[in-house]
Design a protein around this motif. Structure first.
Motif, PDB file in Angstrom:
ATOM      1  N   ILE A  37      -5.081   7.653   2.832  1.00  0.00           N
ATOM      2  CA  ILE A  37      -5.783   6.551   2.177  1.00  0.00           C
ATOM      3  C   ILE A  37      -5.844   6.783   0.675  1.00  0.00           C
ATOM      4  O   ILE A  37      -5.662   5.850  -0.129  1.00  0.00           O
ATOM      5  CB  ILE A  37      -7.197   6.386   2.760  1.00  0.00           C
ATOM      6  CG1 ILE A  37      -7.117   5.974   4.227  1.00  0.00           C
ATOM      7  CG2 ILE A  37      -8.002   5.360   1.962  1.00  0.00           C
ATOM      8  CD1 ILE A  37      -8.462   5.828   4.913  1.00  0.00           C
ATOM      9  N   SER A  68     -13.521   6.385   1.087  1.00  0.00           N
ATOM     10  CA  SER A  68     -12.646   7.524   1.363  1.00  0.00           C
ATOM     11  C   SER A  68     -12.340   8.317   0.097  1.00  0.00           C
ATOM     12  O   SER A  68     -12.298   9.557   0.128  1.00  0.00           O
ATOM     13  CB  SER A  68     -11.340   7.029   1.990  1.00  0.00           C
ATOM     14  OG  SER A  68     -10.484   8.098   2.304  1.00  0.00           O
ATOM     15  N   ARG A  69     -12.166   7.623  -1.007  1.00  0.00           N
ATOM     16  CA  ARG A  69     -11.896   8.320  -2.267  1.00  0.00           C
ATOM     17  C   ARG A  69     -13.120   9.086  -2.765  1.00  0.00           C
ATOM     18  O   ARG A  69     -12.985  10.116  -3.407  1.00  0.00           O
ATOM     19  CB  ARG A  69     -11.434   7.316  -3.324  1.00  0.00           C
ATOM     20  CG  ARG A  69      -9.973   6.912  -3.169  1.00  0.00           C
ATOM     21  CD  ARG A  69      -9.642   5.718  -4.047  1.00  0.00           C
ATOM     22  NE  ARG A  69      -8.213   5.536  -4.193  1.00  0.00           N
ATOM     23  CZ  ARG A  69      -7.410   5.041  -3.263  1.00  0.00           C
ATOM     24  NH1 ARG A  69      -7.918   4.680  -2.099  1.00  0.00           N
ATOM     25  NH2 ARG A  69      -6.123   4.908  -3.472  1.00  0.00           N
ATOM     26  N   GLN A  88     -11.256   2.156   1.355  1.00  0.00           N
ATOM     27  CA  GLN A  88     -10.575   2.907   0.306  1.00  0.00           C
ATOM     28  C   GLN A  88     -11.568   3.511  -0.689  1.00  0.00           C
ATOM     29  O   GLN A  88     -11.442   4.660  -1.097  1.00  0.00           O
ATOM     30  CB  GLN A  88      -9.588   2.001  -0.422  1.00  0.00           C
ATOM     31  CG  GLN A  88      -8.394   1.589   0.424  1.00  0.00           C
ATOM     32  CD  GLN A  88      -7.457   0.636  -0.293  1.00  0.00           C
ATOM     33  OE1 GLN A  88      -7.876  -0.148  -1.149  1.00  0.00           O
ATOM     34  NE2 GLN A  88      -6.173   0.674   0.057  1.00  0.00           N
ATOM     35  N   TYR A 123      -8.200   0.933   8.623  1.00  0.00           N
ATOM     36  CA  TYR A 123      -8.287  -0.304   7.842  1.00  0.00           C
ATOM     37  C   TYR A 123      -8.575  -1.514   8.737  1.00  0.00           C
ATOM     38  O   TYR A 123      -9.558  -2.252   8.555  1.00  0.00           O
ATOM     39  CB  TYR A 123      -6.971  -0.567   7.099  1.00  0.00           C
ATOM     40  CG  TYR A 123      -6.702   0.325   5.915  1.00  0.00           C
ATOM     41  CD1 TYR A 123      -7.723   0.952   5.225  1.00  0.00           C
ATOM     42  CD2 TYR A 123      -5.394   0.527   5.456  1.00  0.00           C
ATOM     43  CE1 TYR A 123      -7.459   1.762   4.119  1.00  0.00           C
ATOM     44  CE2 TYR A 123      -5.120   1.319   4.366  1.00  0.00           C
ATOM     45  CZ  TYR A 123      -6.149   1.942   3.699  1.00  0.00           C
ATOM     46  OH  TYR A 123      -5.886   2.730   2.610  1.00  0.00           O
ATOM     47  N   HIS A 155      -2.723   5.627  -1.000  1.00  0.00           N
ATOM     48  CA  HIS A 155      -2.380   4.201  -0.953  1.00  0.00           C
ATOM     49  C   HIS A 155      -2.820   3.490  -2.227  1.00  0.00           C
ATOM     50  O   HIS A 155      -3.833   3.834  -2.846  1.00  0.00           O
ATOM     51  CB  HIS A 155      -3.063   3.534   0.249  1.00  0.00           C
ATOM     52  CG  HIS A 155      -2.477   3.912   1.561  1.00  0.00           C
ATOM     53  ND1 HIS A 155      -3.092   3.637   2.764  1.00  0.00           N
ATOM     54  CD2 HIS A 155      -1.320   4.548   1.883  1.00  0.00           C
ATOM     55  CE1 HIS A 155      -2.353   4.081   3.758  1.00  0.00           C
ATOM     56  NE2 HIS A 155      -1.270   4.643   3.246  1.00  0.00           N
ATOM     57  N   SER A 177       0.813  -1.215   0.000  1.00  0.00           N
ATOM     58  CA  SER A 177       0.000   0.000   0.000  1.00  0.00           C
ATOM     59  C   SER A 177       0.844   1.261   0.000  1.00  0.00           C
ATOM     60  O   SER A 177       0.504   2.252  -0.650  1.00  0.00           O
ATOM     61  CB  SER A 177      -0.929   0.016   1.226  1.00  0.00           C
ATOM     62  OG  SER A 177      -1.776  -1.098   1.229  1.00  0.00           O
ATOM     63  N   CYS A 236     -10.822  -2.567   1.168  1.00  0.00           N
ATOM     64  CA  CYS A 236     -11.241  -2.042  -0.138  1.00  0.00           C
ATOM     65  C   CYS A 236     -12.444  -1.123   0.004  1.00  0.00           C
ATOM     66  O   CYS A 236     -12.535  -0.079  -0.664  1.00  0.00           O
ATOM     67  CB  CYS A 236     -11.578  -3.202  -1.081  1.00  0.00           C
ATOM     68  SG  CYS A 236     -10.145  -4.117  -1.667  1.00  0.00           S
ATOM     69  N   THR A 254      -4.602   0.574  -4.118  1.00  0.00           N
ATOM     70  CA  THR A 254      -5.792  -0.204  -3.762  1.00  0.00           C
ATOM     71  C   THR A 254      -5.517  -1.699  -3.809  1.00  0.00           C
ATOM     72  O   THR A 254      -4.598  -2.166  -4.487  1.00  0.00           O
ATOM     73  CB  THR A 254      -6.947   0.127  -4.722  1.00  0.00           C
ATOM     74  OG1 THR A 254      -6.575  -0.272  -6.046  1.00  0.00           O
ATOM     75  CG2 THR A 254      -7.260   1.615  -4.693  1.00  0.00           C
TER      76      THR A 254
END
Length: 595
Positions: free
Chosen positions: A275, A266-267, A263, A380, A278, A214, A260, A280
């Motif tokens: 995050i 958060s995106r 992630q 996470y 990082h 990551s 996942c 994926t």
């Protein structure tokens, strides 16, 4: 700390481990040991205690190479404890699943089964390789595999935390948390040849691969075609986990799936910038999930286990509630209680779990002083505990044993988070007192936790279960009993069935027609046996009864004659219904018939 002082202290610690090892090696058991703790010389425990005290101090106070040496000392000390059955030259250790795994390994070596035919062939394959390449006896090879698979746990837990935070204090606390060996609960996870438990110790290697993958930029350390070496390590370590035991690989997929989701959300919502930076894990999660499905659906054993889970969920009266009630009643009859047993088995886990749970909650509320990178990984792994806990609840209703196996995996995740949580907790405490004072309090508390946790690492009378020590005399006694008995007469055990020993001696797949495999319960009924109706204590009314020293210790001493009494067994020897056929001091064979 001054370098000369650190070197001197570390030297004492490593010398103590070496001395403890040599003393243990020079004190092999002379017969069956009811407790591996009592059977191991006191000097060994003193040496290991000194080494652990040094390791805790150096792990918390030193940094850099000195801290790494202290962590290595602690890991070596705990590994030495794990290796005691092999170090003290036990013939074998484990009388339940372990004997079945021994039988499967024999099947591999004899060609009665091929590795791909077994759902989890990893442990058996490694033991077979050790036997074939080094001439090591199969029993000892399996004991060595247990040690080899444990080492990644004490190595990779602090490495994961170092990569997550870069904080030396967190690394030190993570190492100590690993030495507690929290995944072992002696309810459904055990220290020994138990593939589900052995697989737990590989999980931190998978977590390390994920964290490294990551954080590493795609254009650095890349293999041809832009492939990340840590991405490959993530896949390879997960495949290794699949071969040791697929259940823990499923849990890894669940963890990655939760990550996942974090992630993805958060995106979309402009969450933690760390995050967003990082790489994926989408592709790895799909690949590993697909691999598990392909591997498991082709295996009959997995389909049977899944059917058993659904049956347990749909059937009234099946679940952990009734089992806990039964065990609580039995404990009270032998002078114990569920509360006492909980303290012995789960107090340390509960304390560490409580600290971790509070820390994760405060982190999510923004009340902890952690950088965005550390917060990302705490998020996470904290989020992964939610689906893992849900799976535990499903197991708890359907198959209680699987539920406590799930607890074992949950505490692998908690062990990783414990390093960060404890470091932050001590940082907060140092604001109330002083940094040396907070560190001293933490060292004393963790030292006490280490004593209790390691005292319950193996089964022993301390937790109302004698050590499952398999001696040479037991093996030869069972072998003689099986080989010289009549093929028309079934076998029964005195509290412990004989089928497992048959599997360990001759293999699981081979000799399927042997009569000891045809038995159902495999043990005599206590009520008619204690009433002197020996011929009625086993359905055929004519049977061989195998009594071992392990049986006597468990039934008469540890269980305090709850099911069988010394008087009942003594009367059997003089009863006309029974004839003693053989005895070697640890195994006695009787021929019993209804007269």
């Amino acid at each position: 700390m001054r370098r000369s002082v650190v070197n001197c202290v570390l030297g004492i610690g490593f010398f103590a481990v070496a001395a403890a090892f040599l003393v243990a090696r020079g004190s092999p058991p002379t017969g069956y040991e009811a407790s591996i703790y009592a059977g191991t010389p006191t000097a060994t425990w003193l040496g290991l205690g000194v080494a652990m005290a040094v390791a805790v101090a150096i792990a918390l106070l030193a940094r850099g190479l000195d801290q790494a040496a202290g962590i290595g000392l602690g890991g070596l000390s705990v590994t030495a404890i794990v290796a005691l059955p092999a170090v003290r030259n036990y013939h074998f250790s484990g009388m339940g699943d372990a004997l079945t795994h021994l039988g499967w390994t024999r099947d591999f070596l004899e060609g009665a089964m091929y590795p791909h035919e077994l759902f989890y062939p990893g442990v058996h394959g490694i033991a077979s390789a050790l036997h074939l390449a080094g001439g090591i006896p199969v029993e000892r090879a399996l004991l060595l595999v247990v040690v080899a698979l444990f080492v990644p746990f004490v190595v990779f837990v602090p490495l994961v935390v170092r990569d997550m935070t870069g904080d030396g204090a967190a690394v030190g606390f993570a190492a100590i948390a690993a030495w507690l060996v929290l995944p072992i609960n002696n309810v459904a996870t055990h220290m020994g040849i138990h593939t589900n438990s052995n697989a737990l110790f590989l999980v931190p290697a998978v977590f390390f691969a994920f964290v490294a993958y990551s954080r590493r930029r795609a254009d650095l350390e890349a293999l041809p075609f832009g492939i990340s070496p840590f991405g490959l390590l993530l896949l390879a370590s997960s495949v290794a986990l699949l071969l040791v035991h697929p259940q823990q690989m499923v849990n890894v997929v669940v963890v990655l799936a939760a990550i996942c989701l974090v992630q993805f959300v958060s995106r979309r919502r402009s969450g933690n910038p760390a995050i967003a930076g990082h790489r994926t894990a989408y592709a790895h999660t799909l690949a590993l999930g697909g691999l598990f499905v392909a591997w498991s659906l082709s295996n009959e054993r997995f389909r049977d286990a899944l059917s058993g889970l659904f049956y347990g969920l749909a059937t009234a009266g099946v679940g952990a509630g009734s089992e806990v009630g039964q065990r609580g009643s039995s404990l009270s009859e032998v002078g114990g209680s569920l509360g006492e047993l909980f303290v012995k088995l789960f107090l340390v886990s509960a304390l560490i779990g409580g600290v971790v749970g509070l820390f994760v909650l405060l982190t999510w509320l923004g009340r902890t002083r952690v950088d965005s990178e550390s917060r990302a990984f705490v998020t996470y792994f904290g989020a992964a505990l939610v689906p893992l806990g849900a799976i535990f609840l499903v197991y708890f209703v359907g198959t209680p044993t699987m539920a406590f196996r799930q607890v074992g995996f949950i505490f692998v995740v908690i062990t990783v988070l414990a390093g960060v949580a404890l470091a932050r907790g001590v940082g907060w405490l140092s604001g109330l007192v002083t940094t040396p004072g907070a560190t001293a309090v933490a060292a004393a508390a963790l030292g006490a936790c280490l004593v209790l946790a390691l005292a319950t690492l193996f089964a022993s009378p301390f937790i109302y279960t004698p050590t499952q020590h398999v001696t040479d005399a037991q093996v030869s006694g069972y072998d003689s009993a099986f080989e010289h008995g009549s093929e028309e007469i079934a076998y029964a055990g005195y509290g412990f069935g004989v089928t497992r020993y048959g599997q360990g001696l001759y293999g699981v797949e081979r000799d399927q027609d042997r009569r000891y495999r045809a038995t159902i319960a495999g043990t005599v009924e206590p009520d008619p046996f204690e009433a002197g109706a020996y011929g009625e204590a086993y359905p055929p009314d004519r049977y061989y009864l195998v009594v071992t020293e392990y049986d006597r210790v468990r039934e008469h001493e540890v269980y305090d004659e709850l099911h069988h009494s010394e008087e009942g067994l003594a009367e059997l020897a003089t009863d006309p219904a029974a004839n003693e056929l053989l005895s070697n001091g640890e195994v006695t064979l009787y021929a019993v018939e209804d007269r």
